[in-house]
Scaffold this motif. Sequence first.
Motif, short mmCIF file in Angstrom:
data_model
loop_
_atom_site.label_atom_id
_atom_site.label_comp_id
_atom_site.label_asym_id
_atom_site.label_seq_id
_atom_site.Cartn_x
_atom_site.Cartn_y
_atom_site.Cartn_z
N ASP A 362 0.84 -1.20 0.00
CA ASP A 362 0.00 0.00 0.00
C ASP A 362 0.88 1.25 0.00
O ASP A 362 2.05 1.22 -0.39
CB ASP A 362 -0.97 -0.07 1.21
CG ASP A 362 -2.28 0.66 0.97
OD1 ASP A 362 -2.30 1.89 1.15
OD2 ASP A 362 -3.29 0.02 0.60
N ASP A 363 0.33 2.34 0.46
CA ASP A 363 0.97 3.66 0.48
C ASP A 363 2.35 3.63 1.15
O ASP A 363 2.56 2.92 2.13
CB ASP A 363 0.03 4.58 1.29
CG ASP A 363 0.36 6.04 1.12
OD1 ASP A 363 1.36 6.36 0.46
OD2 ASP A 363 -0.41 6.86 1.65
N TRP A 407 -0.05 0.21 -4.69
CA TRP A 407 -0.97 1.33 -4.45
C TRP A 407 -0.50 2.58 -5.20
O TRP A 407 0.69 2.88 -5.25
CB TRP A 407 -0.97 1.60 -2.95
CG TRP A 407 -1.83 2.72 -2.42
CD1 TRP A 407 -3.08 2.58 -1.90
CD2 TRP A 407 -1.49 4.11 -2.29
NE1 TRP A 407 -3.54 3.81 -1.46
CE2 TRP A 407 -2.59 4.76 -1.69
CE3 TRP A 407 -0.37 4.87 -2.62
CZ2 TRP A 407 -2.61 6.13 -1.41
CZ3 TRP A 407 -0.39 6.23 -2.36
CH2 TRP A 407 -1.50 6.85 -1.76
N ARG A 439 -5.62 16.33 3.99
CA ARG A 439 -4.57 15.31 4.18
C ARG A 439 -3.24 15.82 3.61
O ARG A 439 -2.51 15.09 2.98
CB ARG A 439 -4.95 13.98 3.54
CG ARG A 439 -4.34 12.80 4.29
CD ARG A 439 -4.42 11.49 3.53
NE ARG A 439 -3.90 10.41 4.36
CZ ARG A 439 -3.45 9.25 3.88
NH1 ARG A 439 -3.46 9.00 2.61
NH2 ARG A 439 -3.00 8.34 4.70
N LYS A 472 -4.16 -0.73 -6.68
CA LYS A 472 -5.20 -0.03 -5.90
C LYS A 472 -5.09 1.45 -6.27
O LYS A 472 -4.06 2.07 -6.06
CB LYS A 472 -4.95 -0.25 -4.41
CG LYS A 472 -5.95 0.45 -3.49
CD LYS A 472 -5.70 -0.03 -2.06
CE LYS A 472 -6.43 0.78 -1.01
NZ LYS A 472 -6.02 0.39 0.35
N ASP A 474 -6.23 5.01 -5.51
CA ASP A 474 -6.83 5.72 -4.37
C ASP A 474 -7.06 7.21 -4.70
O ASP A 474 -6.46 7.75 -5.64
CB ASP A 474 -5.90 5.60 -3.16
CG ASP A 474 -6.65 5.59 -1.84
OD1 ASP A 474 -7.79 6.07 -1.80
OD2 ASP A 474 -6.07 5.11 -0.84
N GLY A 525 -11.39 4.66 1.31
CA GLY A 525 -12.43 3.65 1.43
C GLY A 525 -13.46 3.91 0.35
O GLY A 525 -13.12 4.04 -0.82
N ASP A 544 -12.80 2.32 4.77
CA ASP A 544 -11.62 2.17 5.63
C ASP A 544 -12.01 1.53 6.96
O ASP A 544 -11.13 1.15 7.75
CB ASP A 544 -10.96 3.54 5.89
CG ASP A 544 -10.00 3.91 4.76
OD1 ASP A 544 -9.68 3.04 3.93
OD2 ASP A 544 -9.56 5.08 4.70
#
Length: 727
Positions: A362-363, A407, A439, A472, A474, A525, A544
Motif C-alpha cells: 500500500d501507500d 498502491w 490530508r 489499488k 486511491d 475507502g 476504511d
Amino acid sequence: MAITVNEGKIFTINTKNTMYQMYVNEEGVLFHSYYGAKIGYSDLSYLSYKRNWIAAFSPNPRGKDYSHNQTKDELSVFGNGDFRLTALSLVNHDGTTACEPVYYSHQILNGKYSLEGLPAFYGDEGETLVITLKDKAYDIYFHMYYGVFSEYDLITKALVIENKTDKQIKLNKALSLTLDLSKGTYDIIHFHGAHARERMYERTRITHLKSTVSSNRGASSHLQNPFVIVCDKDANEEHGNAYGVGLVYSGNFVISAERDQYDLTRVVAGINPEGFEFTIEPNDSFTTPEVALVYSNEGFGKLSNCYHKAVRNNLCRGKFKNARRPVLINNWEGTYFDFNADKLVNMARDASKIGVELFVMDDGWFGHRDDDFTSLGDWFVNEEKLQGTLENLVKRINAEGLDFGIWFEPECISEDSVLYREHPDYCFKIPNRDPQMSRNQLVLDMSRKEVRDNIYNQMVKVLNSANITYVKWDFNRNLCDLYSVELPRERQGEIYHRYMLGVYELLERITSSFPDILFESCSGGGGRFDLGMLYYMPQVWTSDNSDAIDRLKIQYGTSFAYPVRTMGAHVSVCPNHGNARVTPLSTRGNVAYFGTYGLELDITKMTEEEKEEVKRQIVEFKQYYDLIQYGDYYRLLSPYTPDESRYCAWEVVKEDKSEALVCTVAYEAKCTVPPETLKVRGLDPDKFYRINGSSEAYLGGALMNGGFWLDYDHVSYASRLYHITQI
Ligand code: GLA
C-alpha cells in the motif's frame, strides 16, 4: 424486440417484467406516459396529462389544453412554464433561456449505445432507442438515448445536446433524467455517510419539500451515494413498487424528488448544476452521464438482484469481471508507512503458508514518503526503503508464492514533491489565494492532457518495471479551490466535469494498457463507490472501516445497488484500529466472505491458532466462492432492527435454487435470550433441503414461510453460516 414504435407517436420499451412508454402529441412534445409493471401493449398516452385541465397559475401553450407545469414531460426544461424540478436549462446565443424541444426523428439500433468518454453499461444483447428532439426556434438537437437490457429489467438513459447553430450556447443545467411517476405516496431511500461510515440506509417520505441527495465535492463522495430507490410508502424487501435510480458517474451529482402541488411525484437526476456551466461550440455537443433505472413490483430484493447482474455482466469489464479474484493481503493496517522490503517479504512468507495469493504493498513505497505530508506525484520507487529495486522486491514476493500488487494515488500531489517543484501549476489553486489543504495534499488538474500524460507515463514505467498483477487506485481528498490555467474565464464552470472526463480518460488508458492487472478503486475507502468507477475497476475498497459490526450496515447499504463481487472486504485485527471493538475472528471472516475477502493486518504478529483459523477461512471462502459471488442476494434481517431480532442476516442463493448460504451475525450477548427462527428466500418451495448436512429435511416452502431455528452462541458478535442444500 424490446422497443416498439406505433405510428411514429408511441414509444414502448418492454423488459422482461417492466414497461416504459412515451408519446408524442400533435405539437411534437414528447411526454412520458408510464413506467411500471409490464401490461402488454396498450396506448397509455392518456396518462401523460389530464386533458382539458389547466390549473390557475400554470401557463399553457397558446390555445392548448395543457400546461407543462402539469404534464409528464420526458425532457423537462426550465423556462417553459414548468415550475417543478427540471432537467435542462440552457442559454441561447442571444441570451434567452427559452427552449422548446419537439420531435424530430427516432432510430432503433441493435446493441447498447456507448457514450464517448463516459462510462456506460454495454453489451450486444442490449437494444437502443434514440429519440431526437429539436428546439422549435434554433438548430439545437436533443438526442435522447435509451438502452434496454430486458433480462435485468434495466433501462438506461442519457442525453446528447448538439449545437448545430453557428453560435455558442451555454448549459446551466443538463441532467440525465426526468421521471414523473404515477399518482402515489412515495418514499425515497438513500445512502448517506461519512469517511468510515459509508452508505447508511435512510428512508424518508417524499413530501412537498424537495428531497435531494447530492455531492459538490468533485467525487460522488462518502456523504451521499449516487443511487436512490423511490418506492411505495409500504414497499419492502419482497413487496411493492420500487424504482432504482443510479448514476453511472463519479463526480458532482444531484438526485432530487418532489411531490408537486397536484400531488404528482417527479424525480430528476444528473450532474449537480451547482458549480456547473458548459459552453457548447457550434457543431459540437455535450453528453450527460448515463442513468440506470430498474423498476420492480416485488420490492427491493428483486430490484437489487437486477442491478447486481447487470453490473456484473454489462458494466464491469476485463479479465477479472467474472474470473475468481485472488485472496489478497494488504499491508496498510499492518504496517502503515513503517515497512521495508524485509518486513513485506516476511509478511508474504507467512501469508503464503495459509493460502493467501496476492500481496499488496500500500501507500509509502515512492518518493520519500514515510508519512502523509510528502511525495504524491513522485511515482518512482524509494529504493532505500525497499532495500533495492521494485523488481527485486517483487521477485522476492513471487518467490514466496504470491503475486504482487501496488498502491497509487494518481490524482493527487504533495507540495513536497519533485512534480510540484517542477510543475506548480499542475494542481488546482486559485491565483493569489492559498489553497485549502486536505490530508496535506492538493488535487491535480486532470482536465489537462499534459498532466494526465505525465502521470500515465510515470505509472507505466512502474507497472512495466516488475511483475505487477494488481493496482489499488486511491483518491484521498475532495476538490475545492477550482481554477484551471488552461480554461478561459467563461469556461471555469466546466472544471468539475472536465476533471471527471480526464480521470475517466486516464483510467481507460491505464486499464487498457494493462489488461492483465486487477484494478481496485478506492477513495479513502468508499468515497467513490459508484457505477461510474465500476466500469473501469471491477472492485472498490468499500470502507476504511473494517470492523465487522460496523461493516454490517456499510455492506447492507452497499448491497442495494452493488453486487458482493464489487465490495472490497478484509479481515483486520482486534481491537479494531478505527473503533476499538473486539469481535471474533470467525465473524470478521464471515462478513468479509460477502465481499472480495482478504486480509489487512500484520500476519507476522498473529498467533498460530489465528493463522490456522484464517487458513480455514480461505479454504471455506473458496469453497463457497461461486455461490457467494454469482448467487442471488437477499437481505433477510436488517442491521437497523436490533429490537426486532438479535441478528443481522443475509443469504445468497444459487440461480437454480439448489443451494443457499445464510450468514447470521448476532449483536452483543445478553442474558435470557429467547431462541429465534429465521425465514429464508429464493428456494424452491416444493423441494426438500438440508441445513449444514443435518439429517433433517425441510421443505423449501417451510424454510421460506416458517423458517428454521438459529443456533445461539453466548458470545458477543458471534456469527454462523448455514449451508442449505437441496436433497
Ligand atoms: C486511504 C485508503 C486506505 C489506505 C490509505 C493509504 O485511506 O482508503 O486503504 O490505502 O489511503 O494512505
